[in-house]
Write a protein that holds these residues in place. Structure first.
Motif, PDB file in Angstrom:
ATOM      1  N   SER A 265      -9.857  -0.527  -8.892  1.00 23.96           N
ATOM      2  CA  SER A 265     -10.298  -1.912  -8.681  1.00 23.96           C
ATOM      3  C   SER A 265      -9.140  -2.901  -8.733  1.00 23.96           C
ATOM      4  O   SER A 265      -9.245  -4.023  -8.226  1.00 23.96           O
ATOM      5  N   GLU A 266      -8.011  -2.491  -9.332  1.00 18.32           N
ATOM      6  CA  GLU A 266      -6.857  -3.378  -9.451  1.00 18.32           C
ATOM      7  C   GLU A 266      -5.753  -3.037  -8.456  1.00 18.32           C
ATOM      8  O   GLU A 266      -4.642  -3.553  -8.537  1.00 18.32           O
ATOM      9  N   THR A 267      -6.079  -2.157  -7.510  1.00 20.52           N
ATOM     10  CA  THR A 267      -5.072  -1.622  -6.612  1.00 20.52           C
ATOM     11  C   THR A 267      -5.206  -2.171  -5.197  1.00 20.52           C
ATOM     12  O   THR A 267      -6.312  -2.269  -4.663  1.00 20.52           O
ATOM     13  N   GLU A 268      -4.076  -2.524  -4.606  1.00 17.52           N
ATOM     14  CA  GLU A 268      -4.014  -2.834  -3.182  1.00 17.52           C
ATOM     15  C   GLU A 268      -3.198  -1.744  -2.496  1.00 17.52           C
ATOM     16  O   GLU A 268      -2.133  -1.373  -2.979  1.00 17.52           O
ATOM     17  N   CYS A 269      -3.701  -1.240  -1.381  1.00 18.75           N
ATOM     18  CA  CYS A 269      -3.043  -0.129  -0.702  1.00 18.75           C
ATOM     19  C   CYS A 269      -2.119  -0.614   0.410  1.00 18.75           C
ATOM     20  O   CYS A 269      -2.375  -1.623   1.061  1.00 18.75           O
ATOM     21  N   THR A 270      -1.050   0.142   0.624  1.00 18.79           N
ATOM     22  CA  THR A 270      -0.101  -0.106   1.701  1.00 18.79           C
ATOM     23  C   THR A 270      -0.202   1.028   2.714  1.00 18.79           C
ATOM     24  O   THR A 270      -0.096   2.203   2.349  1.00 18.79           O
TER      25      THR A 270
END
Length: 349
Positions: A265-270
């Protein structure tokens, strides 16, 4: 049965191999199974929310788990049997690809390795690598294109043969275990020791990059009628190299999130494009996955590189001190050597 990995150390597996990180493909979920009672308490509510709503569906899940646990318990024996059968019955199409030659390697990789060998700095090395936008993930050319083509031809020739084949892991249903095919001694070990460890020593000293002493190497195949993608996961490795070998494909980019300790929930993906002949180098505990290909076929070479000095302290799969079980060859990279536990030369200071 032994392989090159036994020349210096005997390697072991953690006992969690038969209980933890069992992947339920239908529900895209990794689970732990010790007993049916424990499993129902831990997972039945979650599985219900994911669509496992009938008792029969739940029984089907238990059956799949039981089959996977049985496979893991017999993995040493069945792998040894497959290896012997392959050696006896399979005739390679391109025997030379089993033995690493510098002519197979991209000139850019040789430039990078020479820089590392000449006491280069991490900052200078990073300047030679492509910035892909994800923290501590690096891209660089690995192989020449004609070698990739010949290697894929060899792999396809093996796939078409009647020789037995084992799947790489519970998430990849189509692929080849390279140690069983005979690639370890002449290809993967020298690639890791001579060409990859100079990079990992500078890039990942804090997670065993200076003292990699074993690996698991395999190829995976993505095809429109087979596996299309790969769910979000982390590797059983300290450092991973993922090389796109070919063939022709559209889409299927990789994506990287954060380390496994960070909540999703705290992660943004690249999102990162995967280019044929080039590799992506990253920490094994860095969460990642592969988006679906939309056409064509892709072969990837994956090398999970392991440092016993790191994993002897804490198993990366169960996050506990490893409970050692006899293994074959490189097993899962754990050792009993006291110097591996006392020597702090791998720590970042």
């Amino acid at each position: 049965m032994t392989n090159e990995g036994d020349r210096k150390s005997k390697f072991y597996t953690c006992s969690c191999f038969t209980t933890d990180n069992i992947f339920l493909d239908e529900y895209k979920l990794h689970v732990r199974f010790v007993s049916e009672k424990q499993f129902r308490l831990d997972y039945q509510p979650l599985l219900t929310r994911l669509g496992c709503v009938t008792e029969q569906q739940f029984v089907d899940v238990l059956t799949k788990i039981s089959q996977e646990v049985d496979r893991r318990r017999c993995i040493c024996e069945t792998s040894a049997e497959r290896t012997a059968a392959i050696k006896h019955m399979y005739q390679p199409l391109h025997p030379h690809v089993y033995h690493l030659q510098e002519s197979y390697l991209a000139p850019k990789l040789m430039q990078i390795v020479e820089y590392c060998r000449s006491s280069g700095t991490c900052e200078g090395l990073v300047e030679l690598l492509e910035d892909v936008g994800a923290p501590r993930v690096y891209r660089f050319p690995v192989f020449e294109k004609n070698f990739c083509e010949e290697l894929v031809e060899e792999l396809e020739h093996f796939e078409e043969s009647s020789a037995p084949k084992g799947r790489p892991n519970t998430m990849n249903h189509y692929g080849i275990l390279l140690n069983e095919l005979g690639f370890d001694k002449g290809f993967i070990i020298p690639l890791r020791e001579r060409y990859l460890q100079p990079l990992t020593s500078l890039l990942y000293p804090d997670c065993g990059g200076r003292c990699l002493d074993s690996h698991k190497a395999f190829v995976v195949k993505y095809d429109m009628n087979e596996d299309l993608d790969l769910s979000y996961h982390y590797d059983n490795a300290e450092v991973t190299l993922n090389v796109s070998l070919g063939k022709e494909f559209t889409d299927g980019n990789l994506f990287f999130g954060d380390m496994k300790q960070v909540p999703v929930s705290e992660t943004e993906c690249t999102e990162i494009e995967h280019r044929v002949t080039e590799g992506l180098l990253h920490r094994g505990q860095h969460m990642h996955g592969a988006l679906p290909i939309s056409c064509g076929q892709r072969w990837n070479l994956i090398i999970w590189m392991r440092a016993s000095q790191e994993r002897n302290k804490l198993c990366p799969m169960c996050n506990r001190r490893p409970s050692l079980v006899e293994g074959d060859g490189f097993a899962d990279g754990f050792t009993k050597h006291p110097e591996a536990q006392q020597n702090d030369s791998c720590a970042l200071t």
